[in-house]
Motif scaffolding. Structure first.
Motif, PDB file in Angstrom:
ATOM      1  N   ARG A 179       8.214   5.568   8.181  1.00 51.01           N
ATOM      2  CA  ARG A 179       6.857   5.734   8.717  1.00 51.01           C
ATOM      3  C   ARG A 179       6.731   7.055   9.454  1.00 51.01           C
ATOM      4  O   ARG A 179       5.747   7.792   9.289  1.00 51.01           O
ATOM      5  CB  ARG A 179       6.512   4.579   9.651  1.00 51.01           C
ATOM      6  CG  ARG A 179       5.114   4.699  10.246  1.00 51.01           C
ATOM      7  CD  ARG A 179       4.843   3.639  11.287  1.00 51.01           C
ATOM      8  NE  ARG A 179       5.745   3.740  12.426  1.00 51.01           N
ATOM      9  CZ  ARG A 179       5.496   3.225  13.621  1.00 51.01           C
ATOM     10  NH1 ARG A 179       4.373   2.560  13.825  1.00 51.01           N
ATOM     11  NH2 ARG A 179       6.357   3.334  14.600  1.00 51.01           N
ATOM     12  N   TRP A 225       8.137   3.614   3.101  1.00 51.16           N
ATOM     13  CA  TRP A 225       7.647   2.773   4.189  1.00 51.16           C
ATOM     14  C   TRP A 225       6.889   1.568   3.642  1.00 51.16           C
ATOM     15  O   TRP A 225       7.059   0.441   4.126  1.00 51.16           O
ATOM     16  CB  TRP A 225       6.760   3.574   5.127  1.00 51.16           C
ATOM     17  CG  TRP A 225       6.177   2.747   6.229  1.00 51.16           C
ATOM     18  CD1 TRP A 225       4.873   2.431   6.438  1.00 51.16           C
ATOM     19  CD2 TRP A 225       6.905   2.101   7.288  1.00 51.16           C
ATOM     20  NE1 TRP A 225       4.731   1.637   7.545  1.00 51.16           N
ATOM     21  CE2 TRP A 225       5.969   1.415   8.094  1.00 51.16           C
ATOM     22  CE3 TRP A 225       8.261   2.034   7.627  1.00 51.16           C
ATOM     23  CZ2 TRP A 225       6.339   0.678   9.202  1.00 51.16           C
ATOM     24  CZ3 TRP A 225       8.624   1.291   8.744  1.00 51.16           C
ATOM     25  CH2 TRP A 225       7.677   0.631   9.518  1.00 51.16           C
ATOM     26  N   THR A 226       6.084   1.780   2.627  1.00 51.49           N
ATOM     27  CA  THR A 226       5.327   0.675   2.048  1.00 51.49           C
ATOM     28  C   THR A 226       6.258  -0.363   1.437  1.00 51.49           C
ATOM     29  O   THR A 226       6.080  -1.578   1.626  1.00 51.49           O
ATOM     30  CB  THR A 226       4.346   1.205   0.988  1.00 51.49           C
ATOM     31  OG1 THR A 226       3.529   2.231   1.567  1.00 51.49           O
ATOM     32  CG2 THR A 226       3.461   0.094   0.462  1.00 51.49           C
ATOM     33  N   GLU A 227       7.276   0.096   0.705  1.00 47.96           N
ATOM     34  CA  GLU A 227       8.219  -0.835   0.098  1.00 47.96           C
ATOM     35  C   GLU A 227       9.045  -1.548   1.164  1.00 47.96           C
ATOM     36  O   GLU A 227       9.323  -2.752   1.038  1.00 47.96           O
ATOM     37  CB  GLU A 227       9.136  -0.086  -0.864  1.00 47.96           C
ATOM     38  CG  GLU A 227      10.192  -0.946  -1.538  1.00 47.96           C
ATOM     39  CD  GLU A 227       9.641  -2.019  -2.447  1.00 47.96           C
ATOM     40  OE1 GLU A 227      10.390  -2.955  -2.797  1.00 47.96           O
ATOM     41  OE2 GLU A 227       8.445  -1.936  -2.830  1.00 47.96           O
ATOM     42  N   CYS A 273       8.068  -2.303   4.214  1.00 45.47           N
ATOM     43  CA  CYS A 273       7.202  -3.325   4.811  1.00 45.47           C
ATOM     44  C   CYS A 273       7.050  -4.518   3.875  1.00 45.47           C
ATOM     45  O   CYS A 273       7.052  -5.672   4.322  1.00 45.47           O
ATOM     46  CB  CYS A 273       5.831  -2.725   5.119  1.00 45.47           C
ATOM     47  SG  CYS A 273       5.820  -1.515   6.452  1.00 45.47           S
ATOM     48  N   ARG A 274       6.920  -4.249   2.586  1.00 45.22           N
ATOM     49  CA  ARG A 274       6.760  -5.350   1.640  1.00 45.22           C
ATOM     50  C   ARG A 274       7.986  -6.251   1.638  1.00 45.22           C
ATOM     51  O   ARG A 274       7.856  -7.480   1.631  1.00 45.22           O
ATOM     52  CB  ARG A 274       6.497  -4.810   0.229  1.00 45.22           C
ATOM     53  CG  ARG A 274       6.425  -5.933  -0.801  1.00 45.22           C
ATOM     54  CD  ARG A 274       5.676  -5.561  -2.046  1.00 45.22           C
ATOM     55  NE  ARG A 274       6.484  -4.829  -3.002  1.00 45.22           N
ATOM     56  CZ  ARG A 274       6.179  -4.736  -4.305  1.00 45.22           C
ATOM     57  NH1 ARG A 274       5.105  -5.337  -4.771  1.00 45.22           N
ATOM     58  NH2 ARG A 274       6.928  -4.038  -5.111  1.00 45.22           N
ATOM     59  N   LEU A 299      -2.141  -1.358   5.433  1.00 44.62           N
ATOM     60  CA  LEU A 299      -1.002  -0.688   4.807  1.00 44.62           C
ATOM     61  C   LEU A 299      -1.320  -0.189   3.401  1.00 44.62           C
ATOM     62  O   LEU A 299      -1.069   0.976   3.069  1.00 44.62           O
ATOM     63  CB  LEU A 299       0.202  -1.632   4.770  1.00 44.62           C
ATOM     64  CG  LEU A 299       1.455  -1.053   4.101  1.00 44.62           C
ATOM     65  CD1 LEU A 299       2.021   0.103   4.908  1.00 44.62           C
ATOM     66  CD2 LEU A 299       2.519  -2.133   3.908  1.00 44.62           C
ATOM     67  N   ILE A 300      -1.849  -1.051   2.546  1.00 41.91           N
ATOM     68  CA  ILE A 300      -2.073  -0.665   1.152  1.00 41.91           C
ATOM     69  C   ILE A 300      -3.150   0.416   1.042  1.00 41.91           C
ATOM     70  O   ILE A 300      -2.961   1.394   0.290  1.00 41.91           O
ATOM     71  CB  ILE A 300      -2.404  -1.891   0.280  1.00 41.91           C
ATOM     72  CG1 ILE A 300      -1.228  -2.883   0.312  1.00 41.91           C
ATOM     73  CG2 ILE A 300      -2.697  -1.463  -1.142  1.00 41.91           C
ATOM     74  CD1 ILE A 300       0.113  -2.285  -0.106  1.00 41.91           C
ATOM     75  N   PHE A 350      -1.373   3.552   1.969  1.00 40.70           N
ATOM     76  CA  PHE A 350      -0.432   3.958   0.930  1.00 40.70           C
ATOM     77  C   PHE A 350      -1.147   4.672  -0.213  1.00 40.70           C
ATOM     78  O   PHE A 350      -0.749   5.768  -0.633  1.00 40.70           O
ATOM     79  CB  PHE A 350       0.311   2.723   0.413  1.00 40.70           C
ATOM     80  CG  PHE A 350       0.957   2.899  -0.930  1.00 40.70           C
ATOM     81  CD1 PHE A 350       2.084   3.688  -1.081  1.00 40.70           C
ATOM     82  CD2 PHE A 350       0.425   2.277  -2.053  1.00 40.70           C
ATOM     83  CE1 PHE A 350       2.678   3.854  -2.325  1.00 40.70           C
ATOM     84  CE2 PHE A 350       1.012   2.431  -3.300  1.00 40.70           C
ATOM     85  CZ  PHE A 350       2.135   3.226  -3.440  1.00 40.70           C
ATOM     86  N   LEU A 404       4.644  -0.152  -7.114  1.00 42.33           N
ATOM     87  CA  LEU A 404       3.692  -0.505  -6.063  1.00 42.33           C
ATOM     88  C   LEU A 404       2.254  -0.299  -6.529  1.00 42.33           C
ATOM     89  O   LEU A 404       1.391  -1.166  -6.328  1.00 42.33           O
ATOM     90  CB  LEU A 404       3.960   0.330  -4.807  1.00 42.33           C
ATOM     91  CG  LEU A 404       5.199  -0.048  -3.994  1.00 42.33           C
ATOM     92  CD1 LEU A 404       5.538   1.046  -2.997  1.00 42.33           C
ATOM     93  CD2 LEU A 404       4.995  -1.370  -3.265  1.00 42.33           C
ATOM     94  N   THR A 441      -5.928  -6.041  -1.725  1.00 38.77           N
ATOM     95  CA  THR A 441      -6.616  -4.986  -1.002  1.00 38.77           C
ATOM     96  C   THR A 441      -8.084  -5.008  -1.405  1.00 38.77           C
ATOM     97  O   THR A 441      -8.523  -5.847  -2.200  1.00 38.77           O
ATOM     98  CB  THR A 441      -5.984  -3.610  -1.293  1.00 38.77           C
ATOM     99  OG1 THR A 441      -6.539  -2.643  -0.415  1.00 38.77           O
ATOM    100  CG2 THR A 441      -6.208  -3.187  -2.738  1.00 38.77           C
TER     101      THR A 441
END
Length: 655
Positions: free
Chosen positions: A521, A537-539, A541-542, A554-555, A558, A580, A591
């Protein structure tokens, strides 16, 4: 495409091992489906009843077997639970990371000759993630992972990989690949099992015959038994395959790879148990990963990564370029460095360095070759490792582009950093073609960047757990302190956001979430020229919020941020970005419609590059693209947004 003469026997011997030797407490074999298409007398001496019962491995038969396999698991109801195991041995191709195509026995045969009649591992993996009572899945993929320009296809979806239900939060998958991405898998000329199959069964039984110079398998002790864990098995098989190739006096390159995706990094994925007691135990009830132990402790052991270091002859310092040198002087110098005309002349005449931000184009004269290493010369294969720097700046990075003597084009990404970086190029040349063109961060870099590059080499030589251990002992405290002190400290003390990104990729590959903190992040927020941190960071968090709702911001963040930046620099980042974005478009990641619409545009941009993407190295490689495809326009940031807004920020999952 000729049929292989080792695949059916490999499948039969693995089936035989499941029948007679497999044991894993709490997980007995429930059902096995075996399909084989033997060649000639390949199955001579095997049980004729079993051979007669096994259907041909045609596309239609494979489709029915996969559908029935999945239906059996889907029908389970709690408290029943299961594990799945899938073995494929045969021809394969790889479209991109985590998307290998398995070719059935009747591929490209009459009457249809459809290039799409291939089975996609991505389709299987995505569908398996929905199974509520089967959380653990093992894929053993014994096939080539190179590409064939004229046969690029998505394959045919067999299972529903876009279901209107939540994925299993405990879903974990361990995969063993016969070779690295972009490379071929080989069969011994003498027949028998494939190299992958032989090494697999040697590791699972811990009884290699004959014992060669590979390191013995590292086992973990469990309930007074020695267990075989998938990462350690992959590390052993890597050395075993190399030893088998060396013993056969062959010059081929085959590097077994393991990949694990799991929400619990401390829970190993075990494949089998051995009755022989290990010499090191762990406390009953311990929740930590069991400690590894070597079998046959009295046996002298070579270093587990010795084979990796022996791939090349001693490194030679490159003779510096002479200003104003003639063409012949350049030829002589390059041939001394590269050792092959198949590299010398393309490097001299066709090499281009292109700025991702400026789009400026340079020739070989801006590349400073520092050193080179080669394998022992053979009539068939030439393998080369080059350490080099680029002498011109670009705020985002460069592309190294080359066209070989077969008019095939290759391109790799060279990201920029605070300090000038040394990169490592590896090339495998056969019949004037390059079947490996890979870029890495060089261990020759000073400071933390060099130590992080060395940890990545451990990943390649052994496994991700070993590499993460190397990272922890060598440089992790420096990374942690630099991130704690803020952006300027990271920039001034560590001097390498790029190396920090590589370290984050490595830890994510090992699912070491507790050690990653919010590094990705911060990298995303502090260094807008780096696209990979947005993806990482997105992956992260997932994976960390498996089974729980993601932060609704988040999405959109991203998709917005990645749309503004270059496409990811690392091969892992690029592959994860495709996954993603695809999940956003398909609704697997919820989303708003505006974000989903933007994700469709981003998916188109990624897919245009994915057609040529090869994850052969640390950084992205693209191969086989036509002259009209301009990589700098497709891979760099969109024209309207050279840099994203640095004020854009994203929160941690628990903020």
């Amino acid at each position: 495409m000729g049929q292989l003469s080792v695949s059916a026997l490999t499948a039969y011997r693995f089936f035989e091992w499941l029948q007679t030797a497999y044991t894993l407490q709490d997980w007995p074999v429930a059902r096995v489906r075996l399909l084989m298409s033997p060649q000639g007398a390949e199955l001579s001496g095997c049980d004729p009843a079993i051979c007669a019962h096994a259907p041909e491995a045609t596309f239609d038969n494979c489709r029915r077997a996969v559908e029935n396999w999945y239906a059996d698991m889907e029908d389970l109801r709690a408290p029943a639970a299961g594990r799945s195991l899938f073995l494929f041995s045969g021809h394969g191709m790889e479209r991109r990371q985590n998307d290998m195509l398995m070719l059935p026995a009747d591929y490209l045969k009459a009457p249809g000759r459809l290039i799409s009649n291939a089975i996609s591992t991505r389709n299987l993996s995505d569908a398996l993630s929905y199974l509520t009572c089967v959380s653990t899945h093992v894929l053993l993929l014994d096939g080539c992972r190179n590409d064939i320009d004229g046969l690029r296809t998505d394959g045919t979806g067999i299972l529903n990989d876009n279901q209107p239900i939540a994925v299993n939060p405990l879903f974990e998958k361990g995969t063993l690949y016969a070779t690295a991405s972009g490379l071929r898998a080989y069969s011994p000329k003498s027949g028998g099992l494939s190299l992958f199959g032989r090494a697999l069964l040697d590791g699972l039984s811990n009884k290699p015959d004959p014992k060669l110079d590979e390191a013995p398998i590292e086992l973990i002790q469990k309930r007074q038994r020695s267990a075989v864990e998938i990462n350690k098995l992959g590390s052993y098989m890597k050395g075993r395959v190399a030893a088998l190739i060396k013993a056969a006096n062959e010059s081929v390159v085959q590097i077994v790879r393991s990949e694990v995706a799991s929400p619990d990094p401390d829970r190993p994925i075990e494949l089998a148990e051995l009755t022989k007691e290990a010499s090191i135990g762990f406390a009953p009830g311990s929740s930590k990963r069991p400690q590894p132990t070597f079998a046959d402790q009295e046996q002298p052991r070579p270093a587990p990564d010795a084979w990796f270091r022996e791939r090349y002859q001693p490194e030679r310092i490159a003779v510096p370029a002479i200003p104003g040198a003639s063409r012949q002087e350049h030829i002589d110098r390059f041939h001394a460095i590269f050792g092959s005309e198949a590299v010398t002349f393309p490097w001299l005449d066709k090499l281009r360095i292109i700025g991702l931000s400026t789009h400026q184009v340079f020739d070989h004269q801006v590349v400073k070759v520092l050193s080179s290493a080669q394998t022992a010369a053979t009539s068939e294969l030439h393998r080369l490792q080059i350490s080099f720097r680029v002498a011109v700046p670009d705020p985002i990075g460069h592309l190294i582009v080359i066209e070989n003597q077969r008019q095939r084009r290759f391109c790799s990404v060279l990201p920029s950093d605070v300090d000038e970086r040394t990169f490592q190029l590896e090339m495998d040349v056969e019949d004037r073609d390059y079947f490996n063109f890979s870029i890495y961060l060089s261990p020759q870099n000073d400071g933390p960047a060099g130590r992080i590059a060395a940890a990545w080499d451990q990943l390649r030589a052994r496994d991700v757990i070993t590499a993460a251990g190397r990272l922890k002992s060598d440089v992790e405290s420096e990374l942690t302190n630099a991130f704690k002190d803020g952006e300027e400290a990271l920039r001034l003390k560590l001097r390498s956001p790029l190396a920090a990104t590589v370290a984050t990729v490595l830890l994510l590959k090992g699912n070491q979430f507790e050690r990653m903190y919010d590094w990705a992040r911060n990298l995303a927020n502090w260094f807008p020229a780096m696209p990979d941190s947005v993806v990482l960071w997105t992956e992260q968090c997932r994976r960390m919020t498996a089974g729980r709702a993601l932060d609704p911001e988040l999405i959109p963040w991203f998709v917005r941020e990645l749309s503004r930046r270059s496409l990811p620099f690392t091969a892992d980042g690029f592959g994860l970005a495709i996954d993603l974005v695809s999940d956003v478009v398909r609704g697997r990641l919820g989303t708003d419609e505006a974000t989903r619409s933007a994700a469709r545009a981003l998916a188109n941009r990624l897919e245009a590059a994915a057609l040529y993407f090869r994850d052969t190295g640390l950084f992205c490689t693209f191969a086989g693209f036509p002259a009209e495809w301009k990589p700098e326009l497709n891979l760099g940031p969109p024209e309207q947004s050279r840099f994203p807004d640095p004020k854009s920020r994203v929160r941690a999952p628990n903020e």
